[in-house]
Enzyme design. Structure first.
Site, PDB file in Angstrom:
ATOM      1  CE1 TYR A 151      39.208  37.796  40.288  1.00 11.70           C
ATOM      2  CE2 TYR A 151      40.348  36.401  38.704  1.00 11.70           C
ATOM      3  CZ  TYR A 151      40.380  37.287  39.769  1.00 11.70           C
ATOM      4  OH  TYR A 151      41.591  37.650  40.310  1.00 11.70           O
ATOM      5  NE  ARG A 158      44.333  31.980  40.717  1.00  5.22           N
ATOM      6  CZ  ARG A 158      44.460  33.224  40.243  1.00  5.22           C
ATOM      7  NH1 ARG A 158      45.351  33.483  39.292  1.00  5.22           N
ATOM      8  NH2 ARG A 158      43.681  34.195  40.667  1.00  5.22           N
ATOM      9  CE1 TYR A 211      42.504  41.342  44.893  1.00  4.36           C
ATOM     10  CE2 TYR A 211      43.555  42.707  46.552  1.00  4.36           C
ATOM     11  CZ  TYR A 211      43.318  42.404  45.232  1.00  4.36           C
ATOM     12  OH  TYR A 211      43.913  43.140  44.237  1.00  4.36           O
ATOM     13  NE  ARG A 224      48.828  43.340  44.146  1.00  5.59           N
ATOM     14  CZ  ARG A 224      47.532  43.416  43.862  1.00  5.59           C
ATOM     15  NH1 ARG A 224      47.164  43.401  42.595  1.00  5.59           N
ATOM     16  NH2 ARG A 224      46.619  43.470  44.793  1.00  5.59           N
ATOM     17  CD  GLU A 336      44.349  43.185  34.563  1.00  7.91           C
ATOM     18  OE1 GLU A 336      43.253  43.136  35.148  1.00  7.91           O
ATOM     19  OE2 GLU A 336      45.015  42.180  34.274  1.00  7.91           O
TER      20      GLU A 336
END
Ligand SMILES: C=C(O[C@@H]1C=C(C(=O)O)C=C[C@H]1O)C(=O)O
Length: 342
Positions: A151, A158, A211, A224, A336
């Protein structure tokens, strides 16, 4: 929720529904044009054109588990095509594209190249705003050939693609980055014309792209939620990113799936509420009860009954909800949830 004609809530220009084995998919999409189909099922196959639209088969359900086909429809005629490994369809207002990245020892360079190829394609066709992205990552918390979590490796590639396109594609959209049941990365996404998408953050959470680097060398590139304000004046639709038990940037309630469910749903409630839309200069707003096309990802199979019960109690009988037993992007996240408010 705002409707264009009181008492007549028009079907959204771009719509989504879940078709399950035994459903009459054609009846449920009658009168609409199919922009793409994404099967959350067994085995998985690279995306192809099928029945006039992209078909992506994702390995998201074990042999005897629930599988769905997520069908994206539009009220406008659709044109489809292929550009290398990118399979796409567009209707003049909305664009859908699917692509698969086969298993790599290290993903970041391939992820960057595929993301940039997708951005180039959508830009060439005049779709300049990203609306919603899904990234299904095999062994998402496993290690790549350099010992980095897959990830985190994916997030590097990305982020580099978004950085190189930051002057042409405004902002980062709502997204999901979740585990899948096969190696490789399966990506599909929606885009729209300029000026239709507004990206939102959640007052309870640190924006993911901010983050701290303890979560990886490059932070995740997503918002979000993203609000689509359709060109035809039909009601706005809010696409809610995969949301988990994270307050600020910390995982809360490790090991406690019930409390992680509660925090996840509280995060979504705060995200979609009128106060938060107003905070972003937007009218309207939603409640949990407005969520539909809900996908719930549960890390441990033994937690599925409790999560199903928790979601049924919190969301009621209204929404179409599908549950998947897959890994989440952090090892300490047990559940999630994502969905669409309309
Ligand atoms: C759960 C979180 O992130 C997950 C990963 C995402 C991504 O990398 O695109 C998007 C939403 C979630 O699926 C989070 O950071 O809150």
């Amino acid at each position: 929720m705002t409707v264009t004609h009181p008492g007549l809530a028009r079907t959204a220009a771009l719509d989504c529904l879940f078709v399950r084995p035994g459903d009459d998919g054609r009846a449920r999409t009658a009168g609409r044009h199919v922009l793409g189909r994404v099967t959350y099922g067994h085995g998985g196959r690279p995306p192809q054109l099928h029945d006039g639209a992209p078909l992506a088969r994702m390995a998201m359900a074990a042999a005897d588990d629930e599988r769905i086909t997520e069908v994206w429809t539009t009220d406008r005629p659709v044109r489809h095509g292929r550009d290398g490994g990118l399979v796409y369809a567009e209707d003049g207002e909305h664009f859908l594209c699917a692509v698969r990245i086969e298993e790599q020892d290290v993903y970041r360079d391939t992820v960057r190249a595929v993301y940039e190829a997708a951005f180039t394609l959508m830009w060439r066709l005049g779709y300049t705003e990203l609306l919603r992205m899904w990234n299904l990552v095999g062994a998402i918390t496993g290690r790549n050939g350099e010992g980095m979590e897959n990830y985190q490796d994916f997030c590097v590639g990305r982020a580099q693609a978004f950085e190189s396109w930051s002057g042409r594609i405004p902002g980062m959209p709502a997204a999901t980055g979740i585990g899948s049941l096969r190696p490789g990365i399966d990506l599909y996404f929606l885009a729209c014309r300029d000026g239709r998408a507004r990206h939102l953050e959640n007052p309870r959470q640190t924006p993911a792209h901010r983050y701290p680097d303890r979560y990886g060398p490059k932070s995740p590139s997503f918002a979000r939620a993203t609000l689509l304000e359709p060109a035809d004046g039909s009601r706005p639709v809010l696409y809610v990113s995969g949301t988990a038990s994270i307050i600020g940037d910390d995982t809360v309630h490790p090991g406690d799936v019930e409390r992680q469910c509660a925090v996840t749903l509280a995060n979504i409630q705060a995200l979609v509420a009128p106060d938060n839309l107003r905070r972003h200069g937007l009218a309207g707003g939603f409640r949990l009860a407005d969520l539909d096309c809900v996908k719930v990802y549960v890390r441990d199979a033994e937690d599925l009954p409790a999560v199903r019960a928790h979601c049924a109690k919190a969301l009621g009988a209204g929404p179409d909800i599908a549950f998947f037993n897959v890994d989440v992007c952090r090892p300490d996240l047990l559940v999630e949830i994502e969905g669409i408010c309309r």
